[in-house]
Design a protein around this motif. Structure first.
Motif, PDB file in Angstrom:
ATOM      1  N   UNK A 190       0.826  -1.208   0.000  1.00 33.04           N
ATOM      2  CA  UNK A 190       0.000   0.000   0.000  1.00 33.04           C
ATOM      3  C   UNK A 190       0.858   1.255   0.000  1.00 33.04           C
ATOM      4  N   UNK A 191       0.274   2.300  -0.561  1.00 33.93           N
ATOM      5  CA  UNK A 191       0.838   3.646  -0.474  1.00 33.93           C
ATOM      6  C   UNK A 191      -0.087   4.456   0.416  1.00 33.93           C
ATOM      7  N   UNK A 192       0.491   5.093   1.434  1.00 32.77           N
ATOM      8  CA  UNK A 192      -0.296   5.912   2.363  1.00 32.77           C
ATOM      9  C   UNK A 192      -0.283   7.361   1.882  1.00 32.77           C
ATOM     10  N   UNK A 193      -1.455   7.897   1.620  1.00 33.02           N
ATOM     11  CA  UNK A 193      -1.572   9.280   1.155  1.00 33.02           C
ATOM     12  C   UNK A 193      -1.719  10.180   2.371  1.00 33.02           C
ATOM     13  N   UNK A 194      -0.677  10.958   2.640  1.00 31.50           N
ATOM     14  CA  UNK A 194      -0.652  11.803   3.821  1.00 31.50           C
ATOM     15  C   UNK A 194       0.434  11.357   4.768  1.00 31.50           C
ATOM     16  N   UNK A 234       2.627   9.130   0.006  1.00 32.35           N
ATOM     17  CA  UNK A 234       2.312  10.106  -1.043  1.00 32.35           C
ATOM     18  C   UNK A 234       1.840  11.373  -0.336  1.00 32.35           C
ATOM     19  N   UNK A 235       2.435  12.508  -0.638  1.00 30.37           N
ATOM     20  CA  UNK A 235       2.036  13.750   0.038  1.00 30.37           C
ATOM     21  C   UNK A 235       2.325  14.933  -0.877  1.00 30.37           C
ATOM     22  N   UNK A 236       1.371  15.870  -0.969  1.00 29.96           N
ATOM     23  CA  UNK A 236       1.541  17.044  -1.832  1.00 29.96           C
ATOM     24  C   UNK A 236       2.413  18.123  -1.208  1.00 29.96           C
ATOM     25  N   UNK A 237       2.779  17.969   0.053  1.00 31.24           N
ATOM     26  CA  UNK A 237       3.645  18.941   0.723  1.00 31.24           C
ATOM     27  C   UNK A 237       5.077  18.786   0.192  1.00 31.24           C
ATOM     28  N   UNK A 238       5.534  19.779  -0.575  1.00 28.15           N
ATOM     29  CA  UNK A 238       6.845  19.680  -1.221  1.00 28.15           C
ATOM     30  C   UNK A 238       7.977  19.557  -0.205  1.00 28.15           C
ATOM     31  N   UNK A 263       9.039   6.731   9.498  1.00 29.12           N
ATOM     32  CA  UNK A 263       8.791   5.330   9.875  1.00 29.12           C
ATOM     33  C   UNK A 263       9.465   4.364   8.907  1.00 29.12           C
ATOM     34  N   UNK A 264      10.585   4.802   8.339  1.00 27.93           N
ATOM     35  CA  UNK A 264      11.301   3.947   7.402  1.00 27.93           C
ATOM     36  C   UNK A 264      10.741   3.960   5.998  1.00 27.93           C
ATOM     37  N   UNK A 265       9.725   4.786   5.744  1.00 19.83           N
ATOM     38  CA  UNK A 265       9.094   4.858   4.421  1.00 19.83           C
ATOM     39  C   UNK A 265       9.372   6.220   3.800  1.00 19.83           C
ATOM     40  N   UNK A 266       9.702   6.209   2.510  1.00 19.53           N
ATOM     41  CA  UNK A 266      10.036   7.456   1.822  1.00 19.53           C
ATOM     42  C   UNK A 266       8.778   8.120   1.279  1.00 19.53           C
ATOM     43  N   UNK A 267       8.754   9.463   1.316  1.00 22.85           N
ATOM     44  CA  UNK A 267       7.679  10.215   0.670  1.00 22.85           C
ATOM     45  C   UNK A 267       8.048  10.345  -0.799  1.00 22.85           C
ATOM     46  N   UNK A 268       7.322   9.613  -1.658  1.00 20.73           N
ATOM     47  CA  UNK A 268       7.704   9.522  -3.072  1.00 20.73           C
ATOM     48  C   UNK A 268       7.387  10.804  -3.837  1.00 20.73           C
ATOM     49  N   UNK A 269       6.199  11.331  -3.648  1.00 19.69           N
ATOM     50  CA  UNK A 269       5.789  12.528  -4.391  1.00 19.69           C
ATOM     51  C   UNK A 269       4.361  12.884  -4.040  1.00 19.69           C
ATOM     52  N   UNK A 270       3.748  13.752  -4.854  1.00 17.61           N
ATOM     53  CA  UNK A 270       2.380  14.188  -4.614  1.00 17.61           C
ATOM     54  C   UNK A 270       1.373  13.271  -5.272  1.00 17.61           C
TER      55      UNK A 270
END
Length: 617
Positions: free
Chosen positions: A148-152, A178-182, A190-197
């Motif tokens: 899963x990808x977590x949005x937010x 996934x997060x729109x905050x640049x 938590x060991x997970x990368x924010x990939x993009x928006x």
């Protein structure tokens, strides 16, 4: 017979005991630079014999000996530190009392505390890593977990990620955020990368083999949800969402609270507070009765009232099945001794008189009514009997038994009505207003009007869902018909606000937001189910039904508007009609309701409700 301790828990307890012993052993070694005097070696063994059991007891008291506690979040670290710290404080106390005789030195106590915290914390971090299935992404049953990808990537998103990483039984493994905050893109939480928006969902799904999206932004906008849904449908991804802000406690989210997207998410989530001290003061320690307790509004009224500490909650309904359902729901939420189900019909005056005399309610929410417009249009006499005459008799009974407050659940269809249901509600409003103005009246009569609530029985939403499941078409009466919508919990929360503000004779109108075209609701529901409107599922217009308006109105021209302390509630006041005249009208209706045909009855109602424009066969 005592429940056996799980085998894995026994192993975990033994491991903790070994680590506590090892921590004390090496505390002496470090203090004496690995050259512990022989006399202290003997003392070390004797200290272990009482200190290790003491540590285990305190760890147990703090809930740190359950194998399910093998996770490491800030709260868990605090609990572990508190347990070990309490043990250290007790040792310092013993050292002081016995002047250090046969007790570990102060430096050894501190070293032991740090080593035990490091060892147990490290063990739990390792167990969390392996229990999170970091290597294989497999469940115990051998089935692959969904990626899963977590949005937010905010507080709620992080809480959800930790929950899923810690507990392996939900079949979901978080891979990325996934997060729109640049400012967050490229960061690791938590060991997970924010990939993009949100615009990168398709790219992320392909790169990381994502199976599902989970929206972890409780206050997300409907337009953004729609954008996510379009991207998910394009890449054939499932979408789940966290509960609304009212259902979250301090942002903590459990994986079992996740749910599929619903129409409420597209119509906007209400974040306005509908709870207040005034509502609690009104309900607390009162005997509260809810009629129509098994209905959509009635059952939510019961749920919210039960949480506000009434002395007793009387559930009244003439449907045995509906009454049983709400009773069991409240029992499951822990309100066993509070609720009392009463099988009764409000039109049965003898039965209602017995109930009122026996239980003496101080507050009544009267939501029992016939409400389905097309059905009532063919049988207006039933609406008059149930919605008007029964309400009038019940109101008189409430005043006779000195009920403090009587809240009548009305409808926006009572405003300039074009159907029998709305007219029957308007007549009931008129009577209760007149009764409230009677000299010496102690009961405060209030009415609350609101429009359509999402998910209520007989509303368009359940009908549309059924039509979509059957493959269509989805039938809409007219392309321009509009309605006001709000969620059931929001509507009931505002009803309670009205109940706490009224003084008698008022009609309250809830702010329903902006009217929404029914055809837009139909198309959004089709999209929610993964189909294209007018391509996969046809939207078909079938014409307005008898008594149906193109749009609902908010108030009569003769009613005066007034603000209330709550921004989502409006108060209308009008000069009450003469009680004797209204009672004479209702007596005439009661005498002829059985003998007139539906057209004649509608014409008669129009004499008493001049604004009513009836549909005649």
């Amino acid at each position: 017979m005592a429940k056996p301790i799980p085998k894995e828990n026994v192993v975990y307890i033994i491991l903790i005991g070994v680590l506590c012993a090892a921590a004390l052993y090496f505390a002496y070694e470090i203090r004496w630079e690995f050259a512990t005097p022989e006399s202290l070696q003997t003392k070390r063994v004797s200290v272990m014999l009482w200190l290790i059991p003491l540590q285990m007891v305190i760890l147990y008291a703090f809930g740190q000996l359950e194998v399910m506690a093998a996770r490491m979040r800030s709260y868990d670290f605090l609990q572990l530190s508190s347990a070990l710290g309490l043990t250290a404080i007790f040792q310092f106390y013993l050292w002081y009392v016995f002047s250090g005789k046969d007790m570990p030195g102060r430096s050894i106590i501190l070293i032991d505390f740090m080593l035990a915290l490091l060892a147990i914390g490290g063990l739990r971090a390792l167990l969390q890593y392996f229990r999170g299935d970091a290597f294989g992404l497999k469940q115990k049953n051998g089935l692959s977990s969904q990626r899963i990808a977590i949005i937010g990537a905010g507080f709620v998103g992080n809480s959800l990620a930790l929950e899923l990483l810690t507990k392996r039984g939900f079949g979901m493994v978080p891979i990325i955020f996934i997060d729109d905050d640049s400012s967050k893109i490229g960061c690791t939480y938590c060991g997970l990368r924010v990939f993009g928006g949100v615009k990168t969902i398709g790219q992320a799904a392909a790169k990381f083999d994502i199976d599902r999206l989970v929206i972890a932004e409780p206050a997300i906008s409907p337009s953004k949800i729609r954008e996510i849904l379009i991207a998910a449908r394009r890449d054939k991804l499932d979408v789940l969402i966290v509960p609304s802000p009212q259902e979250l406690l301090y942002g903590q989210i459990r994986a079992d609270q996740l749910r599929a997207l619903d129409l409420e998410d597209f119509l906007g989530r209400n974040t306005l507070d509908t709870d207040s001290i005034e509502v609690h003061d009104l309900i607390s320690e009162s005997v509260v009765m809810v009629t129509g307790a098994g209905g959509s509004i009635g059952s939510e009224l019961c749920r919210q009232i039960a949480a506000k500490n009434p002395s007793r909650l009387l559930l009244l309904d003439h449907s045995e099945a509906a009454l049983f359902t709400i009773e069991q729901k409240l029992h499951s939420e822990g309100f066993h001794s509070l609720v009392l189900p009463l099988l009764a019909d409000v039109s049965d005056e003898t039965r209602m008189r017995h109930i009122m005399g026996r239980y003496r309610p101080t507050i009544i929410f009267h939501s029992a009514a016939y409400k389905h417009v097309p059905m009532i249009e063919q049988q207006p006499g039933e609406a008059i009997r149930n919605n008007t005459l029964a309400t009038a008799k019940f109101g008189r009974l409430a005043s006779e038994y000195n009920v403090r407050r009587f809240i009548f659940i009305s409808s926006d269809k009572a405003i300039n009505p074009t159907n029998a249901m709305g007219a029957s509600k308007r007549l009931a409003e008129t009577y209760l207003q007149s009764l409230s103005g009677k000299e010496g009246m102690k009961t405060q009569f209030l009415a609350v009007r609101f429009g359509n609530v999402l998910g209520s029985s007989g509303s368009v939403v359940p009908i549309f869902k059924k039509q979509i499941r059957e493959g269509g078409p989805v039938t809409v009466t007219h392309p321009d018909v509009t309605r006001y919508f709000m969620s059931i919990p929001e509507a009931v929360g505002l009803v309670l606000q009205c109940a706490s503000q009224g003084h008698g004779g008022e009609i309250f109108m809830l702010d329903m937001g902006k009217p929404i075209k029914i055809v837009d609701v139909a198309r959004q529901l089709i999209e929610l189910n993964g189909f294209e409107p007018d391509i996969d599922i046809e939207v078909k217009f079938v014409g307005l039904r008898p008594g149906e308006k193109l749009y609902e109105e908010l108030h009569y021209t003769k009613e005066e508007y007034a603000e209330t302390p709550h921004p989502r509630v409006k108060r209308y006041t009008a000069e009450p009609a003469d009680l004797a005249i209204v009672e004479a009208q209702l007596s005439e209706l009661e005498e002829q309701v059985e003998t007139l045909d539906r057209n004649q009855l509608k014409q008669m109602i129009r004499r008493f409700v001049p604004e009513y424009v009836p549909y005649l066969d």
